[in-house]
Design an enzyme around this catalytic site. Structure first.
Site, PDB file in Angstrom:
ATOM      1  N   ASP A  35      39.189 119.336   2.226  1.00 62.62           N
ATOM      2  CA  ASP A  35      40.167 119.610   3.285  1.00 62.62           C
ATOM      3  C   ASP A  35      40.669 121.047   3.217  1.00 62.62           C
ATOM      4  OD1 ASP A  35      43.617 118.561   3.822  1.00 62.62           O
ATOM      5  OD2 ASP A  35      42.172 119.512   5.183  1.00 62.62           O
ATOM      6  N   SER A 199      42.466 133.058  18.220  1.00 69.93           N
ATOM      7  CA  SER A 199      41.355 133.189  19.169  1.00 69.93           C
ATOM      8  C   SER A 199      41.885 133.903  20.411  1.00 69.93           C
ATOM      9  CB  SER A 199      40.827 131.791  19.556  1.00 69.93           C
ATOM     10  OG  SER A 199      40.004 131.880  20.713  1.00 69.93           O
TER      11      SER A 199
HETATM   12  C1  LIG Z   1      43.508 108.562   5.406  1.00 71.62           C
HETATM   13  C2  LIG Z   1      43.562 110.083   5.609  1.00 71.62           C
HETATM   14  C3  LIG Z   1      44.599 110.662   6.315  1.00 71.62           C
HETATM   15  C4  LIG Z   1      44.641 112.046   6.485  1.00 71.62           C
HETATM   16  C5  LIG Z   1      43.636 112.826   5.966  1.00 71.62           C
HETATM   17  C6  LIG Z   1      43.636 114.277   6.152  1.00 71.62           C
HETATM   18  N1  LIG Z   1      42.922 115.112   5.407  1.00 71.62           N
HETATM   19  O1  LIG Z   1      43.143 116.331   5.875  1.00 71.62           O
HETATM   20  C7  LIG Z   1      43.953 116.222   6.920  1.00 71.62           C
HETATM   21  C8  LIG Z   1      44.316 117.406   7.756  1.00 71.62           C
HETATM   22  C9  LIG Z   1      45.683 117.336   8.353  1.00 71.62           C
HETATM   23  C10 LIG Z   1      46.490 118.259   7.544  1.00 71.62           C
HETATM   24  O2  LIG Z   1      47.471 117.518   6.897  1.00 71.62           O
HETATM   25  C11 LIG Z   1      45.597 118.919   6.536  1.00 71.62           C
HETATM   26  N2  LIG Z   1      44.244 118.637   6.965  1.00 71.62           N
HETATM   27  N3  LIG Z   1      44.306 114.954   7.117  1.00 71.62           N
HETATM   28  C12 LIG Z   1      42.582 112.238   5.259  1.00 71.62           C
HETATM   29  C13 LIG Z   1      42.555 110.873   5.097  1.00 71.62           C
HETATM   30  F1  LIG Z   1      41.562 110.279   4.423  1.00 71.62           F
END
Ligand SMILES: Cc1ccc(-c2noc([C@H]3C[C@@H](O)CN3)n2)cc1F
Length: 329
Positions: A35, A199
């Site tokens: 992420d 952008s």
């Molecule tokens: C169940 C679950 C929920 C959310 C996320 C999730 N992972 O990255 C993000 C986005 C939003 C921001 O917070 C940062 N990046 N959201 C992953 C999950 F597996």
């Protein structure tokens, strides 16, 4: 100096991309969500209540000869969709592909919200944002990338996410075979801990680019492309039968015909999101109506260039030059 690559698999509808990592000695294999929009490496662990684990692999620090508890440290994180997790912290060896970081802060979950419990294939998250937003208290910890980058040929990683097919994260090099044409570079604003950029504009279908600054973040952990309401309205005004469906929480439209492409600028280049990628997923069993891959960023405070945008491109996250590079592929 090293480089590394690891394959990432798309879940159904590319809702998230899951990537294998190993933690501890002997190595414990888990599959986590990389992420770029957060900066904690946290995993399901043996410190959780059994009722909160439904199929996930767990990290057991007591089963690792290299784990060392970071005494007194805790963490708590909430994601954009309201899901959350919390726990305590160990230092342990973490390996991704052929890259190993000894003494990586591994945040062991004690609690996770239902969204994580109900996501059986996801054993945690690996943040690739800037360490300034790591949630460990009292002392924030470094991300895997921050720890490994001194060993890399060059301090960058690249993403090559795909639609319904395995993609890859590369560390420390730009694979010239992974993209076509030129890379369009744009400066990164990391003041909020994100890979932020602006952008210069957008276009619907084949029209010329409209000047309209869009400030947002490149976020592999967000599934969709979340843009200002005015742009979203302009886009769906050109999609037959499109309407905002409050029960679905976004714009829906007939799955056929294919909607127009969405184009956004990156410096003096452009990125094209093909119409068939805007067809995010059918909302009914007859596949008559589809939920849009482009939705509003209302309430967030900035736009989010999530997987719907990222999977069209080969993207370079360059911490050395503090810049993002976008290329077609
Ligand atoms: C169940 C679950 C929920 C959310 C996320 C999730 N992972 O990255 C993000 C986005 C939003 C921001 O917070 C940062 N990046 N959201 C992953 C999950 F597996």
């Amino acid at each position: 100096r090293q480089t590394g690559t690891v394959e990432t698999d798309a879940e159904k509808h590319d809702v998230e991309y899951l990537t294998p990592i190993s933690i501890g000695t002997p190595p414990q294999d888990l599959i986590v969500d990389f992420d770029t929009g957060s900066s904690d490496l946290w995993v399901f662990s043996t410190e959780m209540a059994a009722k909160d684990i439904k199929g996930q692999a767990v990290y057991d620090p007591n089963n690792s000869s290299t784990s060392e508890k970071l005494q007194g440290s805790t963490w708590q994180i909430t994601y954009g969709d309201g899901s959350s997790s919390s726990g305590d912290v160990y230092l342990d060896t973490v390996t991704i592909g052929n890259l190993t970081v000894p003494n990586q802060a591994v945040e062991a979950a004690k609690k996770v919200s239902d969204e994580f419990t109900d996501d059986p294939n996801n054993d945690g998250l690996l943040g690739l944002g800037f360490s300034s937003i790591n949630t460990v208290q009292p002392t924030p910890q470094n991300t895997f990338f921050d720890n490994v980058k001194k060993n890399l040929d060059t301090p960058l990683f690249t993403t090559d996410l795909k639609h319904g097919a395995p993609g890859s994260y590369n560390f420390g090099y730009i694979d010239p075979a992974a993209y076509i044409g030129n890379i369009s570079w744009t400066p990164v604003d990391n003041s909020q801990g994100f890979w932020g950029f602006t952008s210069p504009g957008y276009a619907v279908g084949t029209e010329t680019l409209r000047n309209h600054s869009i400030s947002g973040i490149a976020d592999t952990g967000t599934t969709l492309l979340l843009l200002p309401k005015s742009i979203v309205k302009a886009y769906y005004s050109e999609v037959q039968g499109a309407q905002y469906d409050s029960s679905q929480g976004g714009y829906v439209f007939p799955c056929s015909p294919t909607p127009p492409d969405f184009v956004f600028g990156v410096n003096n280049g452009i990125v094209t999101v093909p119409g068939d990628m805007v067809l995010y997923a059918p909302i009914d069993s007859a596949n008559q109506n589809c939920f849009g891959g482009i939705q509003s960023d209302t309430g967030i405070g900035f736009s989010i260039f999530g997987d719907v945008a990222l999977k069209t491109s080969f993207v370079v996250f360059d911490a050395g030059g503090l810049q993002l590079g976008w290329a077609a592929k």
